[in-house]
Design a protein around this motif. Structure first.
Motif, PDB file in Angstrom:
ATOM      1  N   MET A   1       0.858  -1.168   0.000  1.00 41.89           N
ATOM      2  CA  MET A   1       0.000   0.000   0.000  1.00 41.89           C
ATOM      3  C   MET A   1       0.902   1.228   0.000  1.00 41.89           C
ATOM      4  O   MET A   1       1.867   1.302   0.735  1.00 41.89           O
ATOM      5  CB  MET A   1      -0.887  -0.009   1.243  1.00 41.89           C
ATOM      6  N   SER A   2       0.560   2.204  -0.822  1.00 37.62           N
ATOM      7  CA  SER A   2       1.367   3.412  -0.909  1.00 37.62           C
ATOM      8  C   SER A   2       1.149   4.285   0.321  1.00 37.62           C
ATOM      9  O   SER A   2       0.153   4.159   1.037  1.00 37.62           O
ATOM     10  CB  SER A   2       1.014   4.189  -2.174  1.00 37.62           C
ATOM     11  N   ASP A   3       2.091   5.196   0.551  1.00 37.19           N
ATOM     12  CA  ASP A   3       1.996   6.095   1.700  1.00 37.19           C
ATOM     13  C   ASP A   3       0.773   7.002   1.592  1.00 37.19           C
ATOM     14  O   ASP A   3       0.101   7.270   2.578  1.00 37.19           O
ATOM     15  CB  ASP A   3       3.276   6.926   1.808  1.00 37.19           C
ATOM     16  N   SER A   4       0.464   7.453   0.377  1.00 40.68           N
ATOM     17  CA  SER A   4      -0.704   8.323   0.209  1.00 40.68           C
ATOM     18  C   SER A   4      -1.999   7.559   0.475  1.00 40.68           C
ATOM     19  O   SER A   4      -2.938   8.095   1.060  1.00 40.68           O
ATOM     20  CB  SER A   4      -0.726   8.943  -1.190  1.00 40.68           C
ATOM     21  N   MET A  32     -14.066  -6.457   5.621  1.00 41.44           N
ATOM     22  CA  MET A  32     -13.029  -6.267   4.607  1.00 41.44           C
ATOM     23  C   MET A  32     -13.596  -6.539   3.211  1.00 41.44           C
ATOM     24  O   MET A  32     -13.335  -5.789   2.266  1.00 41.44           O
ATOM     25  CB  MET A  32     -11.848  -7.197   4.894  1.00 41.44           C
ATOM     26  N   ARG A  33     -14.385  -7.579   3.082  1.00 45.59           N
ATOM     27  CA  ARG A  33     -15.007  -7.912   1.787  1.00 45.59           C
ATOM     28  C   ARG A  33     -15.996  -6.834   1.353  1.00 45.59           C
ATOM     29  O   ARG A  33     -16.069  -6.475   0.181  1.00 45.59           O
ATOM     30  CB  ARG A  33     -15.706  -9.262   1.879  1.00 45.59           C
ATOM     31  N   PRO A  44      -5.834  -3.569   4.019  1.00 45.91           N
ATOM     32  CA  PRO A  44      -5.272  -4.773   4.632  1.00 45.91           C
ATOM     33  C   PRO A  44      -5.748  -4.928   6.073  1.00 45.91           C
ATOM     34  O   PRO A  44      -6.186  -3.963   6.710  1.00 45.91           O
ATOM     35  CB  PRO A  44      -3.765  -4.520   4.573  1.00 45.91           C
ATOM     36  N   GLY A  45      -5.648  -6.142   6.579  1.00 47.59           N
ATOM     37  CA  GLY A  45      -6.010  -6.395   7.966  1.00 47.59           C
ATOM     38  C   GLY A  45      -5.217  -5.536   8.931  1.00 47.59           C
ATOM     39  O   GLY A  45      -5.705  -5.176   9.997  1.00 47.59           O
ATOM     40  N   ALA A  51      -8.162  -0.022  13.245  1.00 47.93           N
ATOM     41  CA  ALA A  51      -9.253   0.960  13.169  1.00 47.93           C
ATOM     42  C   ALA A  51     -10.439   0.498  14.009  1.00 47.93           C
ATOM     43  O   ALA A  51     -11.049   1.291  14.736  1.00 47.93           O
ATOM     44  CB  ALA A  51      -9.674   1.176  11.716  1.00 47.93           C
ATOM     45  N   LEU A  52     -10.768  -0.780  13.934  1.00 46.67           N
ATOM     46  CA  LEU A  52     -11.866  -1.313  14.749  1.00 46.67           C
ATOM     47  C   LEU A  52     -11.535  -1.212  16.237  1.00 46.67           C
ATOM     48  O   LEU A  52     -12.400  -0.889  17.054  1.00 46.67           O
ATOM     49  CB  LEU A  52     -12.154  -2.765  14.356  1.00 46.67           C
TER      50      LEU A  52
END
Length: 81
Positions: A1-4, A32-33, A44-45, A51-52
């Motif tokens: 995953m990119s930083d942005s 996620m789905r 990603p997990g 976050a959860l």
């Protein structure tokens, strides 16, 4: 995953999760789905579960463990208000 992408997720992921949980409780992989189906394919997990956890610590989400017909018990997330 990119930083942005990572920065975007930090401000965008939690409201998306709250919106997904509004109608009914759900578990992580299903969330996620659903995010992927809504166009957020790069969640990603390693971003989802923290976050959860933040939502739970802030009292916006509660958790419960429920049996699964297809494997181990699942941790469900539910809005508190």
């Amino acid at each position: 995953m990119s930083d942005s992408t990572s920065r975007l997720l930090r401000g965008f992921l939690e409201p998306c999760l709250l919106a997904l949980l509004a109608p009914s409780p759900d578990y992580g992989l299903s969330l996620m789905r659903r995010l992927s189906a809504a166009g957020l394919e790069e969640v990603p997990g390693g971003s989802l579960y923290p976050a959860l956890t933040r939502l739970e610590r802030r009292g916006l989400v509660s958790t419960s463990t429920r049996p699964s017909a297809s494997g181990p018990a699942r941790k469900y997330y539910e809005l508190t208000a």
